[in-house]
Write a protein that holds these residues in place. Sequence first.
Motif: not given
Lengths: 759, 290
Positions: A305, A340, A343, A373, A377-378
């Motif tokens: 990530t 991400p 998100a 992901p 995620p994020g």
Amino acid sequence: MTTTDYERNIVLSNVEYNVVGTRPVRPDGADKVTGRALYGADFDTSGLLHGKVLRSPHAHARIRSIDTSKAEALQGVLAVVTGKDMPHEADESDGTKYSRDNILASDKVLYKGHAVAAVAATNPHVAEEAIGLIEVDYEVLKPVLTAPEAMKDSAPILHEGLKTEELGEKTDKVSNIANHFQHVKGDIAKGFADADVVVEREYNTVTVHQGYIEPHGATALWNTDGRLHIWCSTQGAFTARDATAGILGVPVSQVRVTPMEIGGGFGGKIPVYVEPIAALLSKKSGHAVKVVMSRAEVFESTGPTSGSNIRIKVGAKNDGTITALQGYLAFEAGGYPGSPVNAGAICIFAAYDVDNVLIDGYDVVVNKPKSAPYRAPGAPNAAFACEQAIDELAGKLGMDPIDLRLKNAAVEGTRRPDGPAFPRIGCVEVLEAMKNHPHYSAPLGPNQGRGVAIGYWFNIGFQSSVNINVNSDGTISLIEGSTDIGGTRASISMQAAEVLGIPMEDVRPSVVDTDSIGFTAVTGGSRTTFATGWAAYEAAQDVARQMIERAATIWDVDKDGIELKNGVFQSKADPELKMTFKELSGQLLDTGGTVVGRASMNAGGLGAGGGSFAGNIVDVEVDPDTGKTLVTRMTAIQDAGKAIHPSYVEGQMQGGSVQGIGWALNEEYYMRDDGSMANTSLLDYRMPTSLDIPMIDTVIVEVASAEHPYGVRGVGEANIVPPTPAIANAVHSAIGIRMANLPINSVAIMEAKWKQQGN
Amino acid sequence: MHWIDYASPHSVREAVDLLNEAGGSARPMAGGTDVLVQLRANALPDVNLLVDMKNIPELNEMTMDPEVGLTLGAAVPCYKIYGNKAIEHAFPGLIDCASLIGGTQIQGRASLGGNLCNAAPSGDSIPVMIALGGVARISGPSGDREVPLEDFCTGVRRTVIQQGEILVSLHFPAPVANQGANYMRFIPRNEMDIAVAGVGCSVVLDNGNIKSARVALSSVAPTPLYVKEIGDAIAGKPANEETLKLAGQMAKDAAKPITDMRGTIEYRKHLCDVLTRRSLQIAIDRAKES
């Protein structure tokens, strides 16, 4: 085990169930604990070849030429493939080119470990020797490794054809910024003008990996009839099928994916990597080909990530009313667009009901593996920043940090900065459970500190299919398409059992291949117990309807006069007319044939069920001389809507917490200047071991979602959102210093202390 | 991974002959916990013969004599060392390192002799073995020789062992009255990790004063580092905080670490100070109890 001196399961719904909410043994348990379960690398078949992938030693380079002749000449080698074996149509879109190039590079390599060629041979050792004989001529280019660096005008450009999308409009500017978007709510300038107190800070997080223990593995057989069969470890058989078909340019009906058991994924096994390579090698060699990654390949060549650079500005009145929230999020996408950050931007301020909000998001390509992901995620990146700023604000206001959050908490009807209004959510209930927990007021020892944080994940609905066959002995076979990562065979089966009034042990669940069930979306987004469980509920309702009709036929009465209650079909009018589920099942074959129930449904989109809030209370102890930080106590609190199988909900909460501890304290891609990762083993990529974590206490809060028949909210992800800021806040409480960058390892803590001491 | 031949000699002579004949293409192997990993990672491309040391009687010796001291065969696995009551009583410093190398499964195979011959700068057993005045007993084509352990490692993964030679055993003199030792390392996790810095030390007390001391460091130089000056400086001084501070500062000054993914130069030097003080304190406490 610690003693239970608190209410572990806060049930706010008042519906009583027979199966839902109990803790039966999982159907796949015996196979897994006895080592009989078959995972990605376990598949075998006659004539199987072994594939190995040649990967780029450079983080950024142009491929001038590839000479595979020596590898092809090696005895035992049956196929060699490169990017030239990928279909590249004349009208290929950027997105399709990116997805193909990420599997096998065509013109450029964009990260160290980027696949450039692959070999199939009679055994893995020959294949490994053969990839060493492939000669690649590279023009080595300067790499760029972080979002702030890659956003500079002087930065090396990864994609000469990548034009920045600016607030929804394509521009002509070529840069590493794939996309810049905004969420605007109210008037940010007015919000700050109304504030008495403002906190403004910058935070950085580094690249981290999901760290699933099973490396990626796939076997492909591209048969002479043109049909491609793949056996792989994946989070979604249909997702893997569709992605592989798209990359190889064949119709989805030509590809059949059989999902093997999966040894962890956390989002990282949603994309395909080795599947299309094994397929191309199979097509060329005429044999089934298996490709299994090493741990170093998993780190260097699959999606971690994003690292991120996040700036927060928050303003509040002296009474604690937050008047303005501003966020800037720049996320590393890796070699191809698609971090991400969207998100992260949805989640960053979701816990707060604030009138004036401005969020800027940037998706930035850098010379690292394309991000994939990873559990919510994020959102952990975003929370690491926001929840520290909120903690600092509470300090400035002299307010209890939970009270400050409660005063501004999002409720049903609050509009998220990205648009949608919340349905029924449990943000307040989670905060109240945190505040009331004995952990929150327990005394601290020397060198210890306590931190809290809350986090949100929106969850997804999407499509799921379930078939149920009724067996003559009164059991049911439940056929589903959701690969089982977290005990979902159990949580799905339990929902069908509840409808039919049978014990969960009478449900035989099977996760089947893509030819054998209707389309089912990925196991991800915390959707499986919610959506496939809902499909199982509907399929069981279909079974119940058909069996009521059968009972009506047998008894020669009207079907509307029959009901199914607690596993017994009975006539509403005549108490003598009744049959158990098992008795009626035994009569099906002689009265018209077996009953097959089915359901295929769309359980909603982003935000299905309202999403889930999770909070942490964390105690740390920091060694004043070495900076080493131990998490000494941790409590995870999460809204599950309705816990179908509470043990697995608790397992998800503890699992997310453990990954959060690793992310907070030690995990990082340690990058050399040339763009290579120095720590490509689990020795130096330090995930926590069982000796590094305390017993993680859990509190399940149940604020039923309005959508799902049992009130379920997905619980797989929100639990990883609060740990990094809660730990950072606890470290601040222990040493009086704000740690704005991850990881908060011992070196970082000592350097911060030395800086504060002025030497 | 390329083809590897395997030989399992039953005598020192046989092992020496095998290694001598094979030249640089053979490697001795005890537990194999380092060499097998290195082979799989293609770090030893020229090696095509593994010579197993585990079936040679002298390499499995474990003899504790109150007068002569401890003779420890080079292939004795860690679990046998920490399972031995006599060693546990006489050499708690050896127990410190034998029980923290790798994890339980690794300790079933890994040996202190192997840890020494692997000659990693971070080798967990080496500092305390140096501090205890250990001597390596080596056999080779031209006979036997002994090398003090502080002279054994010559560079990163390089030792005094010449072609055809094997490490047969390690010898440690019997502990004297009021002696204590310790090994302490810093790792970011609590187990299953590699030392960012480590300190092995041994002290002998005399009426609350330090009569003699030996301190060695790991992970802060290309080889484990014996810091003789510390012992020279604190001998005769009271076993108190001021003396420990002096020792810590000297360890910090002697360390020559690099900055890498496990730590920075500044942080590692700082750790040498902290760990030397903490480790010496434990050794002093043990000396008082002995």
